[in-house]
Design an enzyme around this catalytic site. Structure first.
Site, PDB file in Angstrom:
ATOM      1  N   SER A 193       4.890   2.598  36.948  1.00 27.85           N
ATOM      2  CA  SER A 193       4.968   2.406  38.390  1.00 27.85           C
ATOM      3  C   SER A 193       6.393   1.996  38.748  1.00 27.85           C
ATOM      4  O   SER A 193       7.196   1.690  37.872  1.00 27.85           O
ATOM      5  CB  SER A 193       3.993   1.306  38.826  1.00 27.85           C
ATOM      6  N   GLY A 194       6.652   1.943  40.044  1.00 23.16           N
ATOM      7  CA  GLY A 194       7.960   1.473  40.479  1.00 23.16           C
ATOM      8  C   GLY A 194       8.668   2.422  41.435  1.00 23.16           C
ATOM      9  O   GLY A 194       9.858   2.270  41.695  1.00 23.16           O
ATOM     10  N   GLY A 195       7.932   3.391  41.968  1.00 24.44           N
ATOM     11  CA  GLY A 195       8.542   4.363  42.864  1.00 24.44           C
ATOM     12  C   GLY A 195       9.206   3.738  44.072  1.00 24.44           C
ATOM     13  O   GLY A 195      10.213   4.248  44.571  1.00 24.44           O
ATOM     14  N   TRP A 245       1.992   6.692  37.929  1.00 25.80           N
ATOM     15  CA  TRP A 245       1.300   5.399  37.996  1.00 25.80           C
ATOM     16  C   TRP A 245      -0.211   5.466  37.888  1.00 25.80           C
ATOM     17  O   TRP A 245      -0.885   4.434  38.033  1.00 25.80           O
ATOM     18  CB  TRP A 245       1.733   4.629  39.230  1.00 25.80           C
ATOM     19  N   ASP A 305       5.515   9.646  51.544  1.00 24.73           N
ATOM     20  CA  ASP A 305       4.886   8.747  50.567  1.00 24.73           C
ATOM     21  C   ASP A 305       3.547   9.311  50.092  1.00 24.73           C
ATOM     22  O   ASP A 305       2.650   8.570  49.730  1.00 24.73           O
ATOM     23  CB  ASP A 305       4.692   7.330  51.135  1.00 24.73           C
TER      24      ASP A 305
END
Lengths: 573, 192
Positions: A193-195, A245, A305
C-alpha cells in the site's frame, strides 16, 4: 472428515500478560499446495475461500430453509478499534483472525477458546492511512501476517511464536501493507500500500520457509522496460503509485497470478502524462518468476482515485454458444468487466456493463479502452465533478460469485460524487501526496436519492441484471459470501446489521444486530459436523470517515460505535 | 544566495548547515537511537527548520507564517550546531501565526507574538496534521480527518482524535520563535 479438536493442549503460558495455549503438534493440519488448490468444504483456508476468488463455500447445512434459526454460539472481543477487514480463516477447527494494528488471534473455531495472540509492536512514529489488516495466509505450519510497517511476519501456527520476519520496504517512505498474502507453490506473495504517499508499487514473493525474497515485480516499469513508454515525463515513474494493496487470485493450472493495481500518483494524470502502465490494471504474473505475462488496463492516465485493486474472479462463462475461461471484475469505476484469460497470461476484453451511474466514460471501445469525457476529468488547476466519487461504484469489499446461481453479487454504492482540482505539491516521504487535500474533496450526494448503498447482481452468462437490495440510509461497505445453501451473507451497513439473503431472489431471510459496523468478509466452515458462519464486526477507516461526511450531508448519525468482535453463528437446535 | 536578514540556514540539508557555513559532519548520518540528539524531542532554545517550501531547511521566522494560517511544517533545530532533530517522526511540529487577540488565554500564554506551535503528529493514528480547513480556519489530519482548533490549544473540534495536539511554549527573538519548554503532553497515538 472434519478433524476433532478435543485433544487441544491448553498448557497455558503467561507471556507479557497474555495467556497462550499452544496447540499440540498433532492438532494442527499443515497446509499444502494441494489443499490450497482443492480446499476442503469444511475449511476456509484463504481470504476468498479459494484461488478462484469467488468468496463461495459449497457448505449447505445452513440454507435458505433454516437460516432463520441462526444464532450466535460464541463471540470474542478483539480489544482494538478501527476497521476490521479480515475474514476468519479456518483450518480443521483452528481459526485465525487478523485485526487492525497487525495483530492475530488464534481460536478454537468451535468453542472460541483463545489459543494464542500475536501483537506486533509498530515502530515509534509509525503511521498508516489504513491501519487495518485484510487477513493472514496459511502454509505448512505457519501463519503469515503482512505487518503494517511493511514487514512480513511468519508465525508458528501452533504457538504464535515468530518464525521469521522479512523487511518488504521502508515504511518511512510511505510503504505499508494491509492485504492478505497469497500462497503460490511455497512462496508468500505480498503487495504494498502507499499510493497516497507517492510510492512505486510492487508485488514480492518470499520463500515460505526461510523468508528470503524470491522475486519482486514492480507495477510501474523502469525506463527501458516494456510499458515505460507510457510514462512520458521523466522520473514520474519513480513516484507513480500503482500500489498493489489487495490480494491476488491464482490459476494453478496455468501457474498465473492475477493481481490488481491501484491508481497513479499523484492523482492528477496531467502531472504524469501517458497511459501510465500498469496503474488501474490487472496484471497476469508467472507464479514462479513474477514475470509480467499479460495485463489489462481498465482506464488510462487515471485521475479519479479509481484503483483496480481487486483481482478479478476466475469465472468461466458462456460466450458465442460455448464457455470461455474468464475473468470477472466489478471495478471501482462503476463498470463490471467480462474478460477472457489464456494459459499464457494474456487477457482480452469481452464486454463491460455499467453497474452504477457513471459520468466519465462516454463509451468503451472494442478493445476495452474507455473514451473519457474530459469535462469530468479533474486536472491540475482544472475543477471537475465525477460520479461515482472517489470511493467508486464499489471500493475494496469483495464481490461474490455462486456457481449454483451463476450470479455475481456486488456490494455497491451510488448517488455520490466528488468535485475537485489538483495542485502541484512537494513530496515529503511518508506524507499524503495526491495533489489534493482531503478538506478540498467536495464529496457530495444526491440528497433526494432513495438509496445509497446496495447489493447489485448479474447473471454472468447473460449479463442481465438480477435482484437488488437497496439501503436507503446507509452506504454499503461489506464484503459478501455466497454458499451452497443458496445464501448470500454480508454486513456493510451503518446500522451494524449482519444479514442473510436468498441468493436466487434477494429476499432478506435473517439478520442480527452486532456490536459495530461490519466491513470484514464473512467466512463459513464446519467443525465436528456443524456448519458455522463467522464474521468480524468493527467499523472504522474509510466507512467511518465517509459516515462523518454523510452526517453533515444527510443527517445520518455520525457515531457508529467502534471496537472489534468476532461473531460465530450456527443454527440453533 | 540572498543574505539572511534574520536567522536562517543556507542550503541546509536535512541534518544541518549553519548560517555561518559550518557543515555538520557526515558522521551524524547514522541510525537514530534514543540518545541521538537528532532524535531528541524539542529542547529549550531550539528553533524550527522548514520541512517544505522555498525556505526548506531554513529557520522559521515569524514572517514566514501567514497571519491566520495555514500552518507550516517544521522540525526543531539546535541553532548552535545546526542539527535538525528530524530522526524521530514524533518531532514533527506545526507552526501558525494569528492575531494574539483571537487566541484563548491559555494558548496566548504559550504563544509568542501570536505564533503557536503544536505537535504535527495526530493523536488518533499518528499521521501528519498538515492540511488546513479554510472554512473552519482549523488544522486537519491527512489520514482520518481529525480537526483541531489552533487558537484554542489545538482542541479537537471534529473527527476521531481522542485529545488535543500537545503544544510547545514559545518565545521570540530576532523575529523568530524558539522553544522554551517541552511538549505539553504525550505526542502521537497510543498503540492498542
Amino acid at each position: 472428515m472434519t478433524k476433532r479438536l478435543t485433544g487441544i493442549s491448553l498448557a497455558a503460558v503467561l507471556i507479557v500478560g497474555a495467556v497462550r495455549a499452544a496447540l499440540a503438534a498433532s492438532d494442527y493440519t499443515p497446509v499444502t499446495d494441494e489443499r490450497l488448490a482443492n480446499p476442503e468444504p469444511q475449511n476456509w483456508l484463504m481470504t476468498r475461500g479459494s484461488y478462484k476468488g469467488w468468496s463461495y463455500s459449497p457448505l449447505d447445512q445452513i440454507n435458505s430453509g433454516n437460516v432463520k434459526g441462526l444464532v450466535p454460539v460464541w463471540a470474542v472481543s478483539t480489544g482494538v478499534d478501527s476497521g476490521h477487514e479480515a475474514p476468519p480463516i479456518v483450518n480443521n477447527g483452528v481459526m485465525f483472525v487478523a485485526t487492525p494494528y497487525s495483530q492475530v488471534m488464534a481460536l478454537n473455531a468451535a468453542t472460541g477458546d483463545l489459543l494464542w495472540r500475536y501483537r506486533r509492536k509498530l515502530p515509534e512514529g509509525f503511521s498508516a492511512l489504513h491501519n487495518t489488516s485484510r487477513g493472514v495466509a496459511l502454509y505448512g505450519d505457519k501463519v503469515y501476517l503482512p505487518g503494517l510497517d511493511a514487514v512480513l511476519v511468519a508465525l508458528d501456527a501452533r504457538t504464535g511464536n515468530v518464525a521469521w520476519e522479512a523487511k518488504v520496504e521502508d515504511w518511512k517512505q510511505g510503504y505499508y501493507m494491509t492485504m492478505a498474502p497469497l500462497i503460490v507453490k511455497g512462496k508468500v506473495l505480498v503487495g504494498v500500500s502507499g499510493g497516497e504517499f507517492g510510492v512505486r508499487g510492487f508485488i514480492e514473493a518470499f520463500d515460505a520457509e526461510t523468508g528470503k525474497s524470491v522475486w519482486k515485480t514492480y507495477t510501474i516499469p523502469a525506463p527501458g522496460e516494456p510499458g515505460s513508454e507510457t510514462w512520458q515525463k521523466p522520473d514520474t515513474w519513480k513516484t507513480g503509485g500503482g500500489a498493489a494493496w489487495m490480494t491476488g487470485n491464482y490459476d494453478p493450472d496455468a501457474n498465473i497470478v492475477y493481481w490488481g493495481v491501484g491508481n497513479g500518483s499523484p492523482w492528477f494524470g496531467d502531472q504524469r502524462p501517458g497511459d501510465n502502465l500498469y496503474t488501474s490494471s490487472t496484471l497476469a504474473l508467472d507464479g514462479d518468476t513474477g514475470k509480467i505475462k499479460g495485463h489489462f488496463q481498465y482506464h488510462q492516465n487515471e485521475s479519479w482515485d479509481w484503483d483496480a485493486m481487486n483481482a478479478p474472479m476466475l469465472v468461466d462463462f458462456a460466450k458465442d454458444g460455448g464457455t470461455v475461461k474468464g475473468l470477472l471484475s466489478p471495478q471501482r469505476s462503476g463498470y463490471l468487466y467480462w474478460l477472457q484469460r489464456d494459459n499464457d497470461g494474456g487477457i482480452s476484453y469481452i464486454n463491460a456493463e455499467r453497474y452504477v451511474p457513471q459520468n466519465v466514460f462516454k463509451e468503451i471501445d472494442k478493445n476495452g479502452r474507455p473514451v473519457v469525457d474530459m469535462d469530468h476529468k479533474p486536472g491540475t488547476g482544472r475543477v471537475a465533478q465525477f460520479c461515482p466519487g472517489l470511493w467508486g461504484g464499489k471500493d475494496w469489499p469483495y464481490e461474490a460469485y455462486s456457481p449454483k446461481t451463476g450470479m455475481v453479487y456486488i456490494p455497491a454504492n451510488e448517488n455520490h460524487c466528488n468535485k475537485f482540482e489538483g495542485k502541484v505539491e512537494e513530496r515529503v516521504p511518508g506524507q499524503w501526496w495526491t495533489g489534493v487535500a482531503i478538506p478540498d474533496f467536495h464529496f457530495s450526494v444526491d440528497t433526494k436519492a432513495g438509496f445509497y448503498g446496495e447489493i447489485k447482481t448479474y447473471d454472468v452468462n447473460t449479463g442481465k441484471p438480477g435482484w437488488r437490495q437497496l439501503y436507503s440510509k446507509s452506504m454499503m461497505w461489506g464484503s459478501l459470501l455466497t454458499t451452497g445453501g443458496n445464501l448470500v451473507f454480508g454486513g456493510g451497513t451503518n446500522d451494524r446489521e449482519f444479514r442473510a439473503y436468498d441468493a436466487s431472489t434477494g429476499e432478506e431471510l435473517w439478520h442480527f444486530r452486532t456490536n459495530s459496523g461490519i466491513q470484514a468478509p464473512p467466512s463459513t466452515f464446519e467443525v465436528n459436523g456443524v456448519q458455522y458462519v463467522a464474521v468480524a464486526s468493527g467499523y472504522g477507516v474509510d466507512p467511518a470517515f465517509q459516515q462523518q461526511l454523510l452526517g453533515d450531508l444527510l443527517g445520518w448519525q455520525k457515531d457508529v460505535p467502534q471496537g472489534g468482535v468476532v461473531w460465530v453463528f450456527a443454527v440453533g437446535k | 544566495m540572498a543574505q539572511c536578514s534574520r536567522p536562517c540556514l543556507r542550503g541546509v540539508g536535512r541534518r544541518g548547515v549553519l548560517a555561518t557555513g559550518l557543515v555538520v559532519a557526515p558522521a551524524l548520518l547514522r541510525p537514530a537511537f534514543a540518545d541521538d540528539p537528532a532524535a531528541l524531542p524539542p529542547q529549550p532554545g531550539d528553533r524550527f527548520a522548514h520541512l517544505t517550501g522555498p525556505r526548506k531547511g531554513q529557520v522559521v521566522a515569524d514572517g514566514d507564517l501567514p497571519l491566520g494560517g495555514p500552518q507550516v511544517q517544521a522540525y526543531p533545530i539546535d541553532i548552535k550546531s545546526g542539527l535538525v532533530r528530524d530522526q524521530s517522526r514524533l518531532n514533527l511540529v506545526i507552526l501558525a501565526r494569528f492575531d494574539p487577540a483571537t487566541l484563548s488565554a491559555e494558548t496566548r500564554a504559550r504563544a509568542a507574538d501570536g505564533v503557536v506551535a503544536y505537535s504535527g503528529v495526530c493523536t488518533h493514528q499518528g499521521c501528519a496534521v498538515n492540511m488546513w480547513v479554510t472554512s473552519k480556519s482549523a488544522l486537519y489530519c491527512s489520514c482520518h480527518g481529525s480537526t483541531y482548533d489552533p487558537r484554542d490549544g489545538a482542541a479537537v473540534i471534529a473527527g476521531p482524535a481522542p485529545r488535543s495536539l500537545p503544544s510547545l511554549a514559545l518565545a521570540t527573538a530576532d523575529e523568530a520563535p524558539f522553544v522554551t519548554g517541552g511538549f505539553s503532553g504525550h505526542v502521537g497515538p497510543t498503540q492498542q
